[in-house]
Design a protein around this motif. Structure first.
Motif, PDB file in Angstrom:
ATOM      1  N   ALA A  10       1.842  14.731  -4.576  1.00  0.00           N
ATOM      2  CA  ALA A  10       2.776  15.281  -3.370  1.00  0.00           C
ATOM      3  C   ALA A  10       2.667  14.289  -2.245  1.00  0.00           C
ATOM      4  O   ALA A  10       1.857  13.513  -1.943  1.00  0.00           O
ATOM      5  CB  ALA A  10       2.468  16.481  -3.200  1.00  0.00           C
ATOM      6  N   ASP A  11       3.826  14.288  -1.562  1.00  0.00           N
ATOM      7  CA  ASP A  11       3.882  13.368  -0.179  1.00  0.00           C
ATOM      8  C   ASP A  11       4.000  14.575   0.985  1.00  0.00           C
ATOM      9  O   ASP A  11       3.871  14.007   2.133  1.00  0.00           O
ATOM     10  CB  ASP A  11       5.092  12.701  -0.235  1.00  0.00           C
ATOM     11  CG  ASP A  11       5.121  11.463  -1.075  1.00  0.00           C
ATOM     12  OD1 ASP A  11       5.033  11.877  -2.391  1.00  0.00           O
ATOM     13  OD2 ASP A  11       4.349  10.581  -0.764  1.00  0.00           O
ATOM     14  N   ARG A  12       4.463  15.701   0.986  1.00  0.00           N
ATOM     15  CA  ARG A  12       4.590  16.712   2.080  1.00  0.00           C
ATOM     16  C   ARG A  12       5.030  17.834   1.344  1.00  0.00           C
ATOM     17  O   ARG A  12       5.769  18.137   0.431  1.00  0.00           O
ATOM     18  CB  ARG A  12       5.791  16.351   2.885  1.00  0.00           C
ATOM     19  CG  ARG A  12       5.337  17.028   3.924  1.00  0.00           C
ATOM     20  CD  ARG A  12       6.794  16.866   5.246  1.00  0.00           C
ATOM     21  NE  ARG A  12       6.704  15.443   5.703  1.00  0.00           N
ATOM     22  CZ  ARG A  12       7.001  15.061   6.855  1.00  0.00           C
ATOM     23  NH1 ARG A  12       7.010  15.950   7.924  1.00  0.00           N
ATOM     24  NH2 ARG A  12       7.098  13.750   7.354  1.00  0.00           N
ATOM     25  N   ALA A  20       7.735  17.916  -1.406  1.00  0.00           N
ATOM     26  CA  ALA A  20       8.082  16.470  -1.556  1.00  0.00           C
ATOM     27  C   ALA A  20       7.358  15.753  -2.400  1.00  0.00           C
ATOM     28  O   ALA A  20       6.310  15.372  -2.343  1.00  0.00           O
ATOM     29  CB  ALA A  20       8.608  15.953  -0.271  1.00  0.00           C
ATOM     30  N   ASN A  21       8.082  14.902  -3.440  1.00  0.00           N
ATOM     31  CA  ASN A  21       7.335  14.093  -4.258  1.00  0.00           C
ATOM     32  C   ASN A  21       8.525  13.025  -4.813  1.00  0.00           C
ATOM     33  O   ASN A  21       9.412  13.109  -4.578  1.00  0.00           O
ATOM     34  CB  ASN A  21       6.593  14.451  -5.340  1.00  0.00           C
ATOM     35  CG  ASN A  21       5.462  13.755  -6.000  1.00  0.00           C
ATOM     36  OD1 ASN A  21       4.479  13.157  -5.148  1.00  0.00           O
ATOM     37  ND2 ASN A  21       5.431  13.561  -7.280  1.00  0.00           N
ATOM     38  N   LYS A  22       7.645  11.853  -5.369  1.00  0.00           N
ATOM     39  CA  LYS A  22       8.667  11.174  -6.109  1.00  0.00           C
ATOM     40  C   LYS A  22      10.039  11.314  -6.638  1.00  0.00           C
ATOM     41  O   LYS A  22       9.910  12.354  -7.306  1.00  0.00           O
ATOM     42  CB  LYS A  22       7.890   9.927  -7.119  1.00  0.00           C
ATOM     43  CG  LYS A  22       8.509   8.785  -7.429  1.00  0.00           C
ATOM     44  CD  LYS A  22       9.230   7.842  -6.421  1.00  0.00           C
ATOM     45  CE  LYS A  22       8.127   7.493  -5.307  1.00  0.00           C
ATOM     46  NZ  LYS A  22       8.917   7.052  -4.060  1.00  0.00           N
ATOM     47  N   ILE A  23      11.124  10.838  -6.238  1.00  0.00           N
ATOM     48  CA  ILE A  23      12.423  11.095  -7.052  1.00  0.00           C
ATOM     49  C   ILE A  23      12.289  11.142  -8.553  1.00  0.00           C
ATOM     50  O   ILE A  23      11.612  10.325  -9.187  1.00  0.00           O
ATOM     51  CB  ILE A  23      13.349   9.797  -6.506  1.00  0.00           C
ATOM     52  CG1 ILE A  23      14.845  10.417  -7.025  1.00  0.00           C
ATOM     53  CG2 ILE A  23      13.094   8.833  -7.192  1.00  0.00           C
ATOM     54  CD1 ILE A  23      15.246  11.726  -6.114  1.00  0.00           C
ATOM     55  N   VAL A  63       0.974  -1.215   0.086  1.00  0.00           N
ATOM     56  CA  VAL A  63       0.114   0.212  -0.009  1.00  0.00           C
ATOM     57  C   VAL A  63       0.929   1.012  -0.055  1.00  0.00           C
ATOM     58  O   VAL A  63       1.762   1.103   0.770  1.00  0.00           O
ATOM     59  CB  VAL A  63      -0.988  -0.113   1.185  1.00  0.00           C
ATOM     60  CG1 VAL A  63      -0.297  -0.121   2.388  1.00  0.00           C
ATOM     61  CG2 VAL A  63      -1.751   1.317   1.108  1.00  0.00           C
ATOM     62  N   ARG A  64       0.776   2.168  -1.131  1.00  0.00           N
ATOM     63  CA  ARG A  64       1.520   3.214  -1.012  1.00  0.00           C
ATOM     64  C   ARG A  64       0.848   4.546  -1.398  1.00  0.00           C
ATOM     65  O   ARG A  64      -0.333   4.442  -1.924  1.00  0.00           O
ATOM     66  CB  ARG A  64       2.670   2.904  -1.857  1.00  0.00           C
ATOM     67  CG  ARG A  64       1.986   2.401  -3.137  1.00  0.00           C
ATOM     68  CD  ARG A  64       2.708   2.493  -4.404  1.00  0.00           C
ATOM     69  NE  ARG A  64       2.775   3.972  -4.875  1.00  0.00           N
ATOM     70  CZ  ARG A  64       1.860   4.673  -5.315  1.00  0.00           C
ATOM     71  NH1 ARG A  64       0.460   4.059  -5.638  1.00  0.00           N
ATOM     72  NH2 ARG A  64       1.724   5.991  -5.821  1.00  0.00           N
ATOM     73  N   GLY A  65       1.571   5.569  -1.560  1.00  0.00           N
ATOM     74  CA  GLY A  65       0.952   6.792  -2.011  1.00  0.00           C
ATOM     75  C   GLY A  65       0.450   7.608  -0.809  1.00  0.00           C
ATOM     76  O   GLY A  65      -0.040   7.097   0.156  1.00  0.00           O
TER      77      GLY A  65
HETATM   78  C1  LIG Z   1      -1.202  10.975  -4.148  1.00  0.00           C
HETATM   79  S1  LIG Z   1       0.283  10.891  -3.440  1.00  0.00           S
HETATM   80  C2  LIG Z   1       1.197   9.833  -4.518  1.00  0.00           C
HETATM   81  C3  LIG Z   1       2.731  10.056  -4.238  1.00  0.00           C
HETATM   82  O1  LIG Z   1       3.284   8.925  -3.397  1.00  0.00           O
HETATM   83  C4  LIG Z   1       4.171   8.373  -3.986  1.00  0.00           C
HETATM   84  O2  LIG Z   1       5.338   7.870  -3.570  1.00  0.00           O
HETATM   85  P1  LIG Z   1       5.190   6.311  -2.952  1.00  0.00           P
HETATM   86  O3  LIG Z   1       4.838   5.323  -4.207  1.00  0.00           O
HETATM   87  O4  LIG Z   1       6.804   6.093  -2.975  1.00  0.00           O
HETATM   88  O5  LIG Z   1       4.354   6.203  -2.131  1.00  0.00           O
HETATM   89  C5  LIG Z   1       4.662   9.274  -5.180  1.00  0.00           C
HETATM   90  O6  LIG Z   1       5.394  10.283  -4.528  1.00  0.00           O
HETATM   91  C6  LIG Z   1       3.263  10.029  -5.484  1.00  0.00           C
HETATM   92  O7  LIG Z   1       3.070  11.251  -6.219  1.00  0.00           O
END
Ligand SMILES: CSC[C@H]1O[C@H](OP(=O)(O)O)[C@H](O)[C@@H]1O
Length: 353
Positions: free
Chosen positions: A244-246, A254-257, A53-55
């Motif tokens: 975004a993540d923060r 902050a978002n995905k590399i 689970v992620r995002g």
């Molecule tokens: C809607 S927030 C999604 C955001 O989370 C992702 O990171 P991860 O897949 O490592 O949880 C990525 O930064 C997405 O933009």
């Protein structure tokens, strides 16, 4: 498993069912659509850590439900003992991943709800905490749809959008943030298309975004991350939209590399760069993005991702999972409360969750 018209996940990203947490195991997509069950808080921690689970919003929901699962069988007979057990569970879940502020926002919300209702019988209190976790899910569903409605006005018929990673239904309760804008535009009848960065090393763009957009019947083209400049130079892209993540008080995000790369390329090619996120992703306690903790991930995800070795044994690896895009590269931030424009110190302050 194609679904026409309004995008609908066959099952929610994550849900509570009879004292267990059911979630789509995103590490198996797009090859297998499988729902797994978490019976204890340790398996929830592992599911977050390994990106089953992620995002950011989905991680927040997993944290809230995980906290409830962690105290569901508590034998505490008084509030102080119960609160101590809850704190142990939330502190443990907080160690799973450091960057998405939604996790900490959700855990704090569960703790505050417990404190607010500390005079209840313990069994009643457990029910109240589960209700609060369900409230977080329902609120996220509404926030995502509001983001879509605000954001669709930024898109014109015929536009092509570039996106990075996955900010779709799989990253939230069920409708996404960046992808909510695309889903809403598509559902409103606008003819849009998308270029999706594959997003190394874990390929959320290839595995998840391409899959979600095809499920919704939206035209999507998959590219390697290093192709983004070329497609912009060829005039294929009218705007970029990412999740975004923060988000710090000044709008640093902050978002995905690789997101920072996209923002720089968009600026150079005079293409609008939008961030889409619920206000639960705002961290107004941070004046700038310099203080956002960046998760470092295992070398194996780079050297032998998905089981095939692509680099020499023992090679040194640096793998930050996120980067921070400075606010001056962000055209606007789309939240459920509207579209925030610079100066973000002012526009985001009025949107604080
Ligand atoms: C809607 S927030 C999604 C955001 O989370 C992702 O990171 P991860 O897949 O490592 O949880 C990525 O930064 C997405 O933009």
């Amino acid at each position: 498993m194609a679904t026409k018209g309004r995008r609908k996940m066959p099952i929610p990203t994550i849900e509570w069912v009879d004292g267990r947490i059911h979630l789509i195991d995103q590490t198996l997509l797009p090859n297998e659509f499988k729902q797994i069950y978490c019976d204890d808080v340790e398996s929830v921690w592992e599911a977050i850590k390994s990106l089953r689970v992620r995002g950011a919003p989905a991680i927040g929901i997993a944290g809230a439900l995980g906290a409830v699962l962690g105290i569901w069988k508590s034998k505490a007979t008084n509030y102080p003992d119960f609160a101590a057990e809850l704190k142990k569970v939330t502190d443990y879940l907080a160690t799973s991943r450091p960057t998405a502020v939604n996790l900490f926002w959700a855990l704090t919300r569960i703790e505050q709800t417990a404190e607010k209702h500390k005079d209840l019988e313990i069994e009643q209190l457990k029910g109240v905490l589960l209700d609060e976790a369900q409230n977080i899910i329902e609120e996220d569903r509404a926030r995502c749809r509001a983001i879509g409605q605000h954001g669709l006005n930024l898109l014109r018929n015929g536009d092509t959008i570039l996106t990075h990673c996955n900010a779709g239904g799989l990253a939230t309760s069920d409708y996404g943030t960046a992808l909510a804008v695309m889903f809403s535009a598509h559902e409103s009848g606008k003819n849009i298309s998308v270029y999706a960065d594959e997003t190394r090393p874990l390929l959320q763009g290839a595995r998840l975004t391409a899959w979600e957009l095809m499920q919704a019947g939206i035209d999507v083209t998959l590219i390697c991350d290093n192709m983004a400049a070329q497609v912009m130079k060829e005039g294929k892209i009218q705007c970029a939209i990412v999740g975004a993540d923060r988000i710090a008080a000044n709008g640093d995000t902050a978002n995905k590399i690789g997101t920072y790369n996209v923002a720089i390329l968009a600026k150079v090619h005079d293409i609008p760069f939008y961030v889409a996120a619920p206000t639960s992703t705002l961290d107004l306690s941070l004046k700038t993005g310099d203080l956002i903790p960046i998760e470092q991930r295992a070398a194996e995800e780079v050297t032998e991702g998905f089981g095939s070795r692509t680099a020499p044994e023992g090679v040194k690896v640096y793998s930050p999972a996120f980067d921070v895009t400075p606010a001056h590269l962000i055209t606007a931030i789309i939240t459920e409360k509207g579209i925030a424009h610079p100066p973000y110190e002012e526009s985001l302050a009025s949107q604080g969750d």
